[in-house]
Write an enzyme that holds these catalytic residues in place. Structure first.
Site, mmCIF file in Angstrom:
data_model
loop_
_atom_site.group_PDB
_atom_site.id
_atom_site.type_symbol
_atom_site.label_atom_id
_atom_site.label_comp_id
_atom_site.label_asym_id
_atom_site.label_seq_id
_atom_site.Cartn_x
_atom_site.Cartn_y
_atom_site.Cartn_z
ATOM 1 N N GLU A 107 -30.345 -11.965 -5.034
ATOM 2 C CA GLU A 107 -30.676 -12.940 -6.089
ATOM 3 C C GLU A 107 -29.522 -13.889 -6.367
ATOM 4 O O GLU A 107 -29.740 -15.062 -6.682
ATOM 5 C CB GLU A 107 -31.032 -12.212 -7.392
ATOM 6 C CG GLU A 107 -32.289 -11.363 -7.300
ATOM 7 C CD GLU A 107 -32.472 -10.479 -8.521
ATOM 8 O OE1 GLU A 107 -31.734 -10.647 -9.516
ATOM 9 O OE2 GLU A 107 -33.354 -9.603 -8.472
ATOM 10 N N HIS A 114 -21.692 -9.377 -3.350
ATOM 11 C CA HIS A 114 -21.325 -8.352 -4.336
ATOM 12 C C HIS A 114 -21.805 -6.998 -3.865
ATOM 13 O O HIS A 114 -22.825 -6.876 -3.191
ATOM 14 C CB HIS A 114 -21.890 -8.677 -5.718
ATOM 15 C CG HIS A 114 -23.350 -9.026 -5.720
ATOM 16 N ND1 HIS A 114 -23.810 -10.267 -5.365
ATOM 17 C CD2 HIS A 114 -24.441 -8.282 -6.010
ATOM 18 C CE1 HIS A 114 -25.130 -10.282 -5.445
ATOM 19 N NE2 HIS A 114 -25.546 -9.086 -5.828
ATOM 20 N N ASN A 171 -27.025 -6.507 -0.857
ATOM 21 C CA ASN A 171 -28.258 -7.179 -0.465
ATOM 22 C C ASN A 171 -27.928 -8.498 0.217
ATOM 23 O O ASN A 171 -26.994 -9.202 -0.202
ATOM 24 C CB ASN A 171 -29.129 -7.442 -1.695
ATOM 25 C CG ASN A 171 -29.587 -6.157 -2.371
ATOM 26 O OD1 ASN A 171 -29.935 -5.197 -1.697
ATOM 27 N ND2 ASN A 171 -29.571 -6.127 -3.695
HETATM 28 P P1 DGP Z 1 -28.656 -9.064 -5.959
HETATM 29 O O1 DGP Z 1 -30.150 -8.896 -5.996
HETATM 30 O O2 DGP Z 1 -27.989 -8.081 -5.010
HETATM 31 O O3 DGP Z 1 -28.248 -10.499 -5.723
HETATM 32 O O4 DGP Z 1 -28.164 -8.636 -7.418
HETATM 33 C C1 DGP Z 1 -27.765 -9.537 -8.412
HETATM 34 C C2 DGP Z 1 -27.510 -8.747 -9.659
HETATM 35 O O5 DGP Z 1 -26.794 -9.552 -10.572
HETATM 36 C C3 DGP Z 1 -28.767 -8.293 -10.379
HETATM 37 O O6 DGP Z 1 -28.827 -6.856 -10.374
HETATM 38 C C4 DGP Z 1 -28.618 -8.819 -11.791
HETATM 39 C C5 DGP Z 1 -27.160 -9.231 -11.872
HETATM 40 N N1 DGP Z 1 -26.915 -10.404 -12.681
HETATM 41 C C6 DGP Z 1 -27.511 -11.621 -12.540
HETATM 42 N N2 DGP Z 1 -27.012 -12.479 -13.457
HETATM 43 C C7 DGP Z 1 -26.080 -11.786 -14.151
HETATM 44 C C8 DGP Z 1 -25.205 -12.132 -15.228
HETATM 45 O O7 DGP Z 1 -25.176 -13.254 -15.717
HETATM 46 N N3 DGP Z 1 -24.376 -11.154 -15.692
HETATM 47 C C9 DGP Z 1 -24.368 -9.892 -15.170
HETATM 48 N N4 DGP Z 1 -23.528 -9.012 -15.699
HETATM 49 N N5 DGP Z 1 -25.174 -9.535 -14.142
HETATM 50 C C10 DGP Z 1 -26.011 -10.474 -13.660
#
Ligand code: DGP
Length: 116
Positions: free
Chosen positions: A94, A99, A86
């Site tokens: 987000e 990633h 994304n």
């Molecule tokens: P995006 O919308 O592509 O930026 O996805 C960010 C993702 O990161 C979302 O699916 C939730 C995940 N995420 C956010 N904070 C944390 C965290 O502290 N730990 C883990 N394992 N995932 C997280």
């Protein structure tokens, strides 16, 4: 500015890490959208897909190879899976540390729902 992913990569906050080497770290998404939902993250902080350059070509290819290896380990390779990056607001990003989402373990349906 660093995001929470930098702290996960450094081991400063806990995660369900499934892979790490000198280039990338992979850990399970905190809010899984499918039975397998793993994030493959470059250890170097690249904020968005807009920030990649020719110097990142090897790193980006490595992320893809790691994704393929993890898909095999998760035994979702034969049935198939989805890889998503994304970018920015319209892309639904987000966390501003590039990633690759690896999603699978069930039929994922259409890629997008049309809302015009
Ligand atoms: P995006 O919308 O592509 O930026 O996805 C960010 C993702 O990161 C979302 O699916 C939730 C995940 N995420 C956010 N904070 C944390 C965290 O502290 N730990 C883990 N394992 N995932 C997280």
């Amino acid at each position: 500015m660093s995001t929470i992913f930098a702290k996960i990569i450094a081991g400063e906050i806990p995660s369900d890490m499934v892979f790490q080497d000198d280039q990338v770290t992979a850990f399970r998404d905190i809010s899984p959208q499918a039975p397998t939902h793993i994030l493959i993250v470059p250890n170097r902080e690249i904020p968005t897909a807009n920030d990649v350059s020719a110097a990142d070509e090897q790193l980006l290819g490595h992320m893809f190879v790691v994704a393929r290896q993890l898909a095999a380990e998760e035994e979702i390779d034969a049935n198939g899976y989805r890889l998503i990056i994304n970018c920015n607001e319209h892309g639904g990003q987000e966390v501003y540390h590039l990633h690759l989402h690896l999603l699978g373990g069930r039929p994922l349906g259409p890629m997008l729902t049309r809302r015009t």
